[in-house]
Design a protein around this motif. Sequence first.
Motif, PDB file in Angstrom:
ATOM      1  N   GLU A 102      -7.460  -4.961  -4.967  1.00  0.00           N
ATOM      2  CA  GLU A 102      -6.872  -6.281  -4.713  1.00  0.00           C
ATOM      3  C   GLU A 102      -6.311  -6.370  -3.297  1.00  0.00           C
ATOM      4  OE1 GLU A 102      -4.456  -7.279  -8.631  1.00  0.00           O
ATOM      5  OE2 GLU A 102      -4.696  -5.159  -8.227  1.00  0.00           O
ATOM      6  N   SER A 103      -6.036  -7.583  -2.905  1.00  0.00           N
ATOM      7  CA  SER A 103      -5.463  -7.805  -1.583  1.00  0.00           C
ATOM      8  C   SER A 103      -4.130  -7.063  -1.457  1.00  0.00           C
ATOM      9  CB  SER A 103      -5.255  -9.313  -1.401  1.00  0.00           C
ATOM     10  OG  SER A 103      -4.783  -9.550  -0.116  1.00  0.00           O
ATOM     11  N   SER A 104      -3.905  -6.473  -0.294  1.00  0.00           N
ATOM     12  CA  SER A 104      -2.637  -5.777   0.031  1.00  0.00           C
ATOM     13  C   SER A 104      -2.392  -4.490  -0.737  1.00  0.00           C
ATOM     14  CB  SER A 104      -1.425  -6.686  -0.219  1.00  0.00           C
ATOM     15  OG  SER A 104      -1.352  -7.602   0.806  1.00  0.00           O
ATOM     16  N   CYS A 105      -3.445  -3.925  -1.348  1.00  0.00           N
ATOM     17  CA  CYS A 105      -3.195  -2.676  -2.081  1.00  0.00           C
ATOM     18  C   CYS A 105      -3.268  -1.465  -1.159  1.00  0.00           C
ATOM     19  CB  CYS A 105      -4.128  -2.537  -3.274  1.00  0.00           C
ATOM     20  SG  CYS A 105      -5.830  -2.434  -2.801  1.00  0.00           S
ATOM     21  N   GLY A 106      -3.765  -1.631   0.056  1.00  0.00           N
ATOM     22  CA  GLY A 106      -3.739  -0.518   1.012  1.00  0.00           C
ATOM     23  C   GLY A 106      -5.098  -0.040   1.485  1.00  0.00           C
ATOM     24  N   LYS A 107      -6.150  -0.842   1.254  1.00  0.00           N
ATOM     25  CA  LYS A 107      -7.505  -0.414   1.638  1.00  0.00           C
ATOM     26  C   LYS A 107      -7.609  -0.209   3.150  1.00  0.00           C
ATOM     27  CE  LYS A 107      -9.418  -4.116  -0.210  1.00  0.00           C
ATOM     28  NZ  LYS A 107      -8.237  -4.834  -0.709  1.00  0.00           N
ATOM     29  N   THR A 108      -7.147  -1.222   3.895  1.00  0.00           N
ATOM     30  CA  THR A 108      -7.245  -1.123   5.359  1.00  0.00           C
ATOM     31  C   THR A 108      -6.370   0.004   5.887  1.00  0.00           C
ATOM     32  OG1 THR A 108      -7.690  -3.480   5.435  1.00  0.00           O
ATOM     33  CG2 THR A 108      -7.055  -2.458   7.496  1.00  0.00           C
ATOM     34  N   GLN A 109      -5.242   0.241   5.198  1.00  0.00           N
ATOM     35  CA  GLN A 109      -4.352   1.329   5.639  1.00  0.00           C
ATOM     36  C   GLN A 109      -5.084   2.668   5.565  1.00  0.00           C
ATOM     37  OE1 GLN A 109      -1.273   0.460   6.847  1.00  0.00           O
ATOM     38  NE2 GLN A 109      -2.107  -1.568   6.470  1.00  0.00           N
ATOM     39  N   ARG A 144      -0.802  -2.092  13.939  1.00  0.00           N
ATOM     40  CA  ARG A 144      -0.584  -1.090  12.889  1.00  0.00           C
ATOM     41  C   ARG A 144      -1.246   0.234  13.290  1.00  0.00           C
ATOM     42  NH1 ARG A 144       2.139   1.894   9.547  1.00  0.00           N
ATOM     43  NH2 ARG A 144       1.192   2.262   7.520  1.00  0.00           N
ATOM     44  N   GLN A 147       1.027   1.962  15.579  1.00  0.00           N
ATOM     45  CA  GLN A 147       2.167   2.513  14.837  1.00  0.00           C
ATOM     46  C   GLN A 147       1.763   3.814  14.133  1.00  0.00           C
ATOM     47  OE1 GLN A 147       3.443   0.393  11.288  1.00  0.00           O
ATOM     48  NE2 GLN A 147       5.578   0.600  11.903  1.00  0.00           N
ATOM     49  N   ARG A 287      -2.300  -1.983  -7.065  1.00  0.00           N
ATOM     50  CA  ARG A 287      -0.896  -2.008  -6.676  1.00  0.00           C
ATOM     51  C   ARG A 287      -0.051  -2.284  -7.906  1.00  0.00           C
ATOM     52  NH1 ARG A 287       1.408  -5.869  -1.855  1.00  0.00           N
ATOM     53  NH2 ARG A 287       3.518  -5.061  -1.940  1.00  0.00           N
ATOM     54  N   ARG A 294       1.212   2.615  -5.493  1.00  0.00           N
ATOM     55  CA  ARG A 294      -0.162   2.156  -5.699  1.00  0.00           C
ATOM     56  C   ARG A 294      -0.971   3.297  -6.305  1.00  0.00           C
ATOM     57  NH1 ARG A 294       0.157  -1.676  -1.061  1.00  0.00           N
ATOM     58  NH2 ARG A 294       2.393  -1.762  -0.824  1.00  0.00           N
ATOM     59  N   ILE A 313       2.939   3.543   0.759  1.00  0.00           N
ATOM     60  CA  ILE A 313       2.585   3.306   2.173  1.00  0.00           C
ATOM     61  C   ILE A 313       3.876   3.186   2.970  1.00  0.00           C
ATOM     62  CG2 ILE A 313       1.372   1.794   3.798  1.00  0.00           C
ATOM     63  CD1 ILE A 313      -0.301   0.777   1.425  1.00  0.00           C
ATOM     64  N   GLY A 314       3.901   3.849   4.104  1.00  0.00           N
ATOM     65  CA  GLY A 314       5.075   3.763   4.981  1.00  0.00           C
ATOM     66  C   GLY A 314       4.634   3.721   6.431  1.00  0.00           C
ATOM     67  N   ASN A 315       5.583   3.798   7.352  1.00  0.00           N
ATOM     68  CA  ASN A 315       5.247   3.787   8.779  1.00  0.00           C
ATOM     69  C   ASN A 315       4.233   4.852   9.144  1.00  0.00           C
ATOM     70  OD1 ASN A 315       6.790   1.678   9.466  1.00  0.00           O
ATOM     71  ND2 ASN A 315       8.529   2.895  10.227  1.00  0.00           N
TER      72      ASN A 315
HETATM   73  N1  ATP Z   1       4.468   0.020   8.267  1.00  0.00           N
HETATM   74  C1  ATP Z   1       4.349  -0.189   6.969  1.00  0.00           C
HETATM   75  N2  ATP Z   1       5.296   0.250   6.122  1.00  0.00           N
HETATM   76  C2  ATP Z   1       5.187   0.063   4.777  1.00  0.00           C
HETATM   77  N3  ATP Z   1       4.168  -0.575   4.205  1.00  0.00           N
HETATM   78  C3  ATP Z   1       3.201  -1.031   5.005  1.00  0.00           C
HETATM   79  C4  ATP Z   1       3.231  -0.869   6.418  1.00  0.00           C
HETATM   80  N4  ATP Z   1       2.138  -1.447   6.930  1.00  0.00           N
HETATM   81  C5  ATP Z   1       1.459  -1.957   5.892  1.00  0.00           C
HETATM   82  N5  ATP Z   1       2.101  -1.728   4.739  1.00  0.00           N
HETATM   83  C6  ATP Z   1       1.694  -2.124   3.384  1.00  0.00           C
HETATM   84  O1  ATP Z   1       0.299  -2.272   3.346  1.00  0.00           O
HETATM   85  C7  ATP Z   1      -0.033  -3.538   2.784  1.00  0.00           C
HETATM   86  C8  ATP Z   1      -1.280  -4.050   3.446  1.00  0.00           C
HETATM   87  O2  ATP Z   1      -2.271  -3.145   3.159  1.00  0.00           O
HETATM   88  P1  ATP Z   1      -3.744  -3.409   3.617  1.00  0.00           P
HETATM   89  O3  ATP Z   1      -3.798  -4.226   4.856  1.00  0.00           O
HETATM   90  O4  ATP Z   1      -4.418  -2.073   3.659  1.00  0.00           O
HETATM   91  O5  ATP Z   1      -4.269  -4.238   2.396  1.00  0.00           O
HETATM   92  P2  ATP Z   1      -5.769  -4.449   1.942  1.00  0.00           P
HETATM   93  O6  ATP Z   1      -5.933  -3.754   0.641  1.00  0.00           O
HETATM   94  O7  ATP Z   1      -6.713  -4.092   3.032  1.00  0.00           O
HETATM   95  O8  ATP Z   1      -5.732  -6.001   1.678  1.00  0.00           O
HETATM   96  P3  ATP Z   1      -6.812  -7.142   2.063  1.00  0.00           P
HETATM   97  O9  ATP Z   1      -7.926  -6.997   1.095  1.00  0.00           O
HETATM   98  O10 ATP Z   1      -6.043  -8.405   1.867  1.00  0.00           O
HETATM   99  O11 ATP Z   1      -7.205  -6.911   3.487  1.00  0.00           O
HETATM  100  C9  ATP Z   1       1.149  -4.413   3.081  1.00  0.00           C
HETATM  101  O12 ATP Z   1       1.273  -5.399   2.086  1.00  0.00           O
HETATM  102  C10 ATP Z   1       2.303  -3.462   3.019  1.00  0.00           C
HETATM  103  O13 ATP Z   1       2.738  -3.370   1.684  1.00  0.00           O
END
Ligand code: ATP
Length: 322
Positions: A102-109, A144, A147, A287, A294, A313-315
């Motif tokens: 899902e969106s914002s679960c951390g894939k891009t991270q 990001r 960072q 998430r 997650r 997920i953190g810094n």
């Molecule tokens: N510096 C940070 N510290 C803590 N959490 C962070 C930090 N940077 C990003 N995040 C977390 O990562 C989430 C975004 O994750 P990401 O961009 O990987 O989502 P995604 O799964 O790729 O979503 P989408 O499909 O919408 O692109 C943010 O909602 C936040 O919770």
Amino acid sequence: MTIPLEKLDAVLQNTLIKANLTSAHKIIQLSESSIRQEGNITKEDAKLILELAAETLLPQENLSAVRMRLKQNTTLSTGCDQIDLILNGGIPLQGITELSGESSCGKTQLCLQLCLTVQYPTSVGGLNKGAVFISTEDSFPSKRLQQLIQNFPLEFSKSVVSQLEENHNFGSKIFIEHIGDTDGLKRCLYGQLPRLLSTQDIGLLIIDSIAGVFRADYDLKDGLRRARDMRSVASQLQKIAHDHSIVILCVNQVTASLKQSGLSSKPIPALGLVWANLVTTRIFMSRSTIGNFRTLEVLFAPHLPKKSCQFTIGNAGISCLD
Ligand SMILES: Nc1ncnc2c1ncn2[C@@H]1O[C@H](COP(=O)(O)OP(=O)(O)OP(=O)(O)O)[C@@H](O)[C@H]1O
């Protein structure tokens, strides 16, 4: 390989030489008590001899079983031990790996983190190569990335830093492209990318997200054309992975599927069966609604059982809960 005898006192050195017990390979196969039987060796000395033998054979600090597998270079470490463990070392260098959720679960991270670990030396699970990041929807998260470059923990930091070039610039080894449609993606995969791969040492290709192009460009009546395009893109990705021995990671989004009750919904990876059949390894992220953790789970892979682990997920990027 001989153990560093100079680290032992003279009497112990003589005892080991007389017993013809200086080879690290020979020592490591003995138990503490068998070593003691070789001469007047105390329990502490036997322990020390075993430690020296282990250090001689495994010079890298703190080499765990997972790290040893990583050394075989068939996977790319995610930089997180627990995730590497359930992936049997990391993202495989074979086939197409899909990361959906899902969106914002951390894939891009996780993708950004892999852009860093791919530059690590092979001794700690990297590939000592650069990355190509194709984004199809949002703009590349440069802030990001910066960072993460500042904060991402270099595990085994001393050995990693000493093996990287002086002033290694992580950012300069990540090639970024924005592509918004299937034709652009095909042009890149069949033209620009092979040219880049012939001049640059690349170990990782990320498409974030594959759903971005295949969801946007087609009407409902275009199902056949979409299936053909998916097969064409996937077969070129497979070819690139095979020819250049690189990790291919495609981010995918999810679709809500109504359960039989009609009340709750469980997200499933988007793009349907055609795409699912072209993917080699499918990893899913979710998430939690309670707390900030997650979950990453293996949905299918030819070489892995279904397993999962939790992370936050953190810094400094993704870190797993013990
Ligand atoms: N510096 C940070 N510290 C803590 N959490 C962070 C930090 N940077 C990003 N995040 C977390 O990562 C989430 C975004 O994750 P990401 O961009 O990987 O989502 P995604 O799964 O790729 O979503 P989408 O499909 O919408 O692109 C943010 O909602 C936040 O919770």
